[in-house]
Design a protein around this motif. Structure first.
Motif, PDB file in Angstrom:
ATOM      1  N   LEU A 172      -2.544  48.865 -98.538  1.00  0.00           N
ATOM      2  CA  LEU A 172      -2.063  47.707 -98.190  1.00  0.00           C
ATOM      3  C   LEU A 172      -2.493  46.530 -99.290  1.00  0.00           C
ATOM      4  O   LEU A 172      -3.256  45.833 -99.005  1.00  0.00           O
ATOM      5  CB  LEU A 172      -2.948  47.313 -96.895  1.00  0.00           C
ATOM      6  N   VAL A 222      10.641  42.798 -82.497  1.00  0.00           N
ATOM      7  CA  VAL A 222       9.985  44.037 -82.193  1.00  0.00           C
ATOM      8  C   VAL A 222       8.750  43.787 -80.989  1.00  0.00           C
ATOM      9  O   VAL A 222       8.450  44.520 -80.107  1.00  0.00           O
ATOM     10  CB  VAL A 222       9.255  44.714 -83.365  1.00  0.00           C
ATOM     11  N   VAL A 234      12.509  38.548 -91.785  1.00  0.00           N
ATOM     12  CA  VAL A 234      11.170  39.234 -91.738  1.00  0.00           C
ATOM     13  C   VAL A 234      10.661  38.472 -90.293  1.00  0.00           C
ATOM     14  O   VAL A 234      10.393  39.456 -89.413  1.00  0.00           O
ATOM     15  CB  VAL A 234      10.433  38.988 -92.829  1.00  0.00           C
ATOM     16  N   ARG A 245       3.279  40.995 -97.254  1.00  0.00           N
ATOM     17  CA  ARG A 245       4.575  41.052 -97.792  1.00  0.00           C
ATOM     18  C   ARG A 245       4.712  40.896 -99.346  1.00  0.00           C
ATOM     19  O   ARG A 245       5.571  41.480 -99.997  1.00  0.00           O
ATOM     20  CB  ARG A 245       5.239  40.065 -97.011  1.00  0.00           C
ATOM     21  N   SER A 249      10.408  51.528 -89.275  1.00  0.00           N
ATOM     22  CA  SER A 249      10.179  52.274 -88.077  1.00  0.00           C
ATOM     23  C   SER A 249      10.365  53.992 -88.417  1.00  0.00           C
ATOM     24  O   SER A 249       9.693  54.756 -87.634  1.00  0.00           O
ATOM     25  CB  SER A 249      10.991  51.928 -86.860  1.00  0.00           C
ATOM     26  N   ALA A 266      -0.641  42.561 -88.146  1.00  0.00           N
ATOM     27  CA  ALA A 266      -0.754  43.974 -87.889  1.00  0.00           C
ATOM     28  C   ALA A 266       0.724  44.227 -87.350  1.00  0.00           C
ATOM     29  O   ALA A 266       1.515  43.723 -86.935  1.00  0.00           O
ATOM     30  CB  ALA A 266      -1.825  44.230 -86.911  1.00  0.00           C
ATOM     31  N   LEU A 325       5.251  51.533 -79.713  1.00  0.00           N
ATOM     32  CA  LEU A 325       6.598  52.073 -79.651  1.00  0.00           C
ATOM     33  C   LEU A 325       5.973  53.365 -80.256  1.00  0.00           C
ATOM     34  O   LEU A 325       6.318  54.663 -80.044  1.00  0.00           O
ATOM     35  CB  LEU A 325       7.718  51.452 -80.232  1.00  0.00           C
ATOM     36  N   PRO A 330       3.568  45.309 -85.459  1.00  0.00           N
ATOM     37  CA  PRO A 330       4.068  44.780 -84.237  1.00  0.00           C
ATOM     38  C   PRO A 330       4.827  46.105 -83.303  1.00  0.00           C
ATOM     39  O   PRO A 330       4.638  46.145 -82.116  1.00  0.00           O
ATOM     40  CB  PRO A 330       5.136  43.730 -84.315  1.00  0.00           C
ATOM     41  N   GLY A 331       5.142  47.242 -83.995  1.00  0.00           N
ATOM     42  CA  GLY A 331       5.747  48.379 -83.440  1.00  0.00           C
ATOM     43  C   GLY A 331       4.789  49.413 -83.100  1.00  0.00           C
ATOM     44  O   GLY A 331       5.251  50.645 -82.568  1.00  0.00           O
ATOM     45  N   THR A 336       7.568  56.011 -91.065  1.00  0.00           N
ATOM     46  CA  THR A 336       6.301  55.823 -90.468  1.00  0.00           C
ATOM     47  C   THR A 336       5.988  56.641 -89.442  1.00  0.00           C
ATOM     48  O   THR A 336       4.990  57.444 -89.485  1.00  0.00           O
ATOM     49  CB  THR A 336       5.850  54.322 -90.180  1.00  0.00           C
TER      50      THR A 336
HETATM   51  C1  HEM Z   1       2.899  55.455 -87.055  1.00  0.00           C
HETATM   52  C2  HEM Z   1       3.924  54.411 -87.407  1.00  0.00           C
HETATM   53  C3  HEM Z   1       3.467  53.217 -88.058  1.00  0.00           C
HETATM   54  C4  HEM Z   1       2.971  52.938 -88.894  1.00  0.00           C
HETATM   55  C5  HEM Z   1       1.697  53.665 -89.532  1.00  0.00           C
HETATM   56  C6  HEM Z   1       3.053  51.633 -89.276  1.00  0.00           C
HETATM   57  C7  HEM Z   1       2.345  50.530 -90.164  1.00  0.00           C
HETATM   58  C8  HEM Z   1       2.519  49.387 -90.491  1.00  0.00           C
HETATM   59  C9  HEM Z   1       1.733  48.501 -91.302  1.00  0.00           C
HETATM   60  C10 HEM Z   1       0.328  49.070 -92.040  1.00  0.00           C
HETATM   61  C11 HEM Z   1       2.187  47.227 -91.532  1.00  0.00           C
HETATM   62  C12 HEM Z   1       1.728  46.171 -92.225  1.00  0.00           C
HETATM   63  C13 HEM Z   1       0.648  45.413 -91.278  1.00  0.00           C
HETATM   64  C14 HEM Z   1      -0.329  44.201 -92.047  1.00  0.00           C
HETATM   65  O1  HEM Z   1       0.386  43.435 -92.958  1.00  0.00           O
HETATM   66  O2  HEM Z   1      -1.629  44.170 -91.949  1.00  0.00           O
HETATM   67  C15 HEM Z   1       3.277  47.300 -90.474  1.00  0.00           C
HETATM   68  C16 HEM Z   1       4.130  46.187 -90.422  1.00  0.00           C
HETATM   69  C17 HEM Z   1       5.110  46.462 -89.557  1.00  0.00           C
HETATM   70  N1  HEM Z   1       5.821  47.365 -88.776  1.00  0.00           N
HETATM   71 FE1  HEM Z   1       4.753  49.336 -88.573  1.00  0.00          FE
HETATM   72  N2  HEM Z   1       4.462  50.925 -88.686  1.00  0.00           N
HETATM   73  C18 HEM Z   1       4.774  52.099 -87.761  1.00  0.00           C
HETATM   74  C19 HEM Z   1       5.770  51.869 -87.034  1.00  0.00           C
HETATM   75  C20 HEM Z   1       6.587  50.885 -86.672  1.00  0.00           C
HETATM   76  C21 HEM Z   1       7.567  50.925 -85.684  1.00  0.00           C
HETATM   77  C22 HEM Z   1       7.982  52.036 -84.902  1.00  0.00           C
HETATM   78  C23 HEM Z   1       8.200  49.597 -86.062  1.00  0.00           C
HETATM   79  C24 HEM Z   1       9.261  49.029 -85.191  1.00  0.00           C
HETATM   80  C25 HEM Z   1      10.059  49.378 -84.229  1.00  0.00           C
HETATM   81  C26 HEM Z   1       7.429  48.894 -86.847  1.00  0.00           C
HETATM   82  C27 HEM Z   1       7.752  47.641 -87.252  1.00  0.00           C
HETATM   83  C28 HEM Z   1       6.952  46.786 -88.186  1.00  0.00           C
HETATM   84  C29 HEM Z   1       7.253  45.468 -88.612  1.00  0.00           C
HETATM   85  C30 HEM Z   1       8.479  44.679 -88.259  1.00  0.00           C
HETATM   86  C31 HEM Z   1       6.267  45.041 -89.395  1.00  0.00           C
HETATM   87  C32 HEM Z   1       6.201  43.813 -90.384  1.00  0.00           C
HETATM   88  C33 HEM Z   1       5.257  42.865 -89.809  1.00  0.00           C
HETATM   89  C34 HEM Z   1       4.967  41.534 -90.550  1.00  0.00           C
HETATM   90  O3  HEM Z   1       5.373  41.748 -91.766  1.00  0.00           O
HETATM   91  O4  HEM Z   1       4.287  40.644 -90.109  1.00  0.00           O
HETATM   92  N3  HEM Z   1       6.368  49.774 -87.421  1.00  0.00           N
HETATM   93  N4  HEM Z   1       3.726  48.421 -89.887  1.00  0.00           N
END
Ligand code: HEM
Length: 507
Positions: free
Chosen positions: A380, A130, A123, A104, A310, A453, A459, A455-456, A313
């Protein structure tokens, strides 16, 4: 004459100011030399520029050669700052040690989310929503997601009795994915509102395009670039204000009606299943039934953040899977079509359940391979947040504040982690290892790892699979006569998105 002297003096002042800044930056960099056992700094020829040019122009070569020459952990000098790159051995140390490294914080240096959205508590709240609501209740949401995916396909691709060319599949996929996601975030009452859907489709892009400003001032000092690009934000301007207004206009009447119904019906009231209701269940946000006491800004920012996380991505992932499928049609299309038909037969053409989607094992493995295959070279960025420095298990040390990025290439090209021919697209490599697309393992970094990692991911994977399943059953898809670039192109460490038209025709 006086005017001329004034202009010349002005020029001299500006030049002296810039030279002063450069000297200050240089001295500050010298003074920041530490006594730590730092990772080796890869050799560069030109001071100030460092590795910036090769990082932008041929990142793959720079990373591969540096890895070979300097080992698993090394540092580069890019846009005026030292950045450490870690390979497959240390990647999971970074992901695991969330007391010492923060994605973050690292991401904030690229896009200052804290200045755009505010409400730091959001956050964590969004992660909880999610995790508990979206993914925790996914089984109950599948029917709605599916209905909306089918509607969205009908709306944006439609009947293709004659071949229909979709010129910008990337944009069409954003239009499609926005509909089911909006439905589960803002709920049945307002997800179909035209302005709301437009906000779901465009919010991420209004945000990202602002931060494409090349960080030229970082050559003097990265702090200077940060200060300059955030000036408008600190003076009250915000790239998402118009989206915030749309969200507020749409949700206010919905919230008022929900509070009213809840008050009127008491225990008989059935709470809607959507993220909006999750915010309303929080007594800090909605303390009572009075609509005037609602923290509307908090909810609007929460929704904005969810859209950012969401939509782009998931739609990028779905676009890539579709291109990979068309590009490798000979090899995989028929087999995946058979799997889709089989599952469709077993559920008698009725709605798919979560279990049906889980049984699409070949498609699942294809999706995972597609996501692995389109990863960036390096990604990342995590900021070191240890008190003064951090010592890696390999003995190297980095000071607090250092950006440490993960060498995805090192993980993706490794035969031990990926199996045979890791640089080739092999759709069933994950099926053979019995590793579904949502599973986080050492060999798959698309969703990050450790406690933070994505959480979404469940979905996203379910949506992509449902979309491709429907496409396989309904259409034949081919390219618009142009080859999908066989060799991937990159801008810096990021793959350049493919943009080739696709032709859809009913089966
Ligand atoms: C193919 C689709 C997606 C990819 C490639 C992706 C990838 C990622 C990555 C790389 C992170 C950071 C993880 C880390 O800090 O190690 C992340 C965080 C997050 N993602 Fe996704 N994401 C996807 C879809 C989604 C969807 C559909 C949602 C919500 C409905 C979502 C919600 C979040 C949230 C809330 C975080 C923040 C987590 C945190 O800061 O602790 N993502 N995502």
């Amino acid at each position: 004459m006086e005017k001329l002297i004034e202009i010349l003096l002005g020029d001299i002042y500006i030049q002296s100011f810039i030279i002063g800044l450069i000297i200050a930056a240089f001295l500050s960099k010298l003074s920041r030399r530490t006594n730590l056992n730092e990772p080796p700094l890869v050799y560069y020829r030109f001071p100030v520029i460092g590795h910036t040019w090769s990082y932008l122009k041929d990142c793959d070569k720079l990373i591969l050669e540096s890895r070979e020459k300097y080992g698993e952990t090394f540092s580069l000098y890019v846009f005026g700052q030292i950045m450490t790159i870690v390979g497959k051995e240390t990647t999971h140390e970074i992901l695991r040690k969330d007391q010492d490294f923060s994605f973050r914080e690292g991401f904030r240096m690229q896009i200052p989310m804290h200045l755009i959205f505010g409400h730091p508590r959001l956050v964590e709240e969004n992660v909880k929503i999610v995790r508990d609501f979206v993914v925790g209740k996914l089984k109950h949401l599948i029917s709605r997601l599916q209905k909306n995916i089918i509607n969205a396909i009908d709306l944006h691709i439609g009947e293709c009795v004659e071949p229909k060319v979709i010129r910008y599949p990337r944009k069409t996929l954003v239009d499609i994915i926005a509909i089911p996601v909006a439905n589960i975030i803002v709920g049945e009452e307002c997800y179909n509102n035209e302005d709301m859907l437009e906000t779901f489709k465009t919010l991420t892009f209004s945000l990202i395009k602002l931060f494409r400003i090349p960080p030229i001032l970082s050559f003097i000092h990265p702090w200077l670039h940060q200060q300059i690009i955030t000036i408008p934000l600190r003076f009250g301007w915000n790239p998402i204000s118009k989206h915030r207004k749309v969200i507020l206009n749409c949700i206010k009447p919905v919230i008022e009606k929900r509070l009213n119904d809840k008050k009127r019906l008491g225990d008989a009231w059935v709470a809607p299943l959507d993220a909006l209701q999750c915010y309303l269940n929080d007594p800090n946000v909605a303390p009572d039934f009075n609509p005037n006491n609602i923290n509307y800004d908090y909810i609007a920012d929460g929704i904005g953040r969810l859209i950012f996380a969401s939509i782009a991505t998931t739609s990028n992932g779905a676009t890539r899977v579709l291109y990979d499928l068309v590009e490798r049609k000979q090899q995989y299309w028929q087999e995946l079509y058979q799997e889709a038909q089989e599952i469709n037969k077993q559920c008698n053409g009725n709605e798919l359940t979560s279990d049906d989607i889980a049984r699409m094992v070949k498609l699942d493995s294809f999706v995972k391979e597609s996501l692995r295959f389109t990863s960036p070279i390096v990604a990342l960025p995590h900021k070191c947040i240890s008190k003064s420095y951090y010592t890696f298990a390999n003995g190297y040390q980095v000071p607090s504040g250092r950006i440490v990025s993960l060498n995805f290439r090192d993980t993706n090209n490794d035969e031990e982690l990926q199996g045979k021919n890791p640089t080739e697209f092999y759709a069933y490599r994950h099926l053979e290892r019995n590793s579904p697309a949502t599973k986080l393992e050492r060999n798959f970094l698309t969703f990050g790892g450790g406690k933070h990692a994505c959480p979404g991911r469940a979905l996203a994977i379910n949506e992509i699979k449902m979309f491709v399943h429907k496409v396989l059953l309904k259409y034949d898809v081919r390219t618009d006569n142009k080859e999908i670039e066989a060799k991937k192109r990159y801008l810096g460490p990021f793959p350049v998105p493919v943009n080739v038209g696709l032709v859809f025709e009913n089966r």
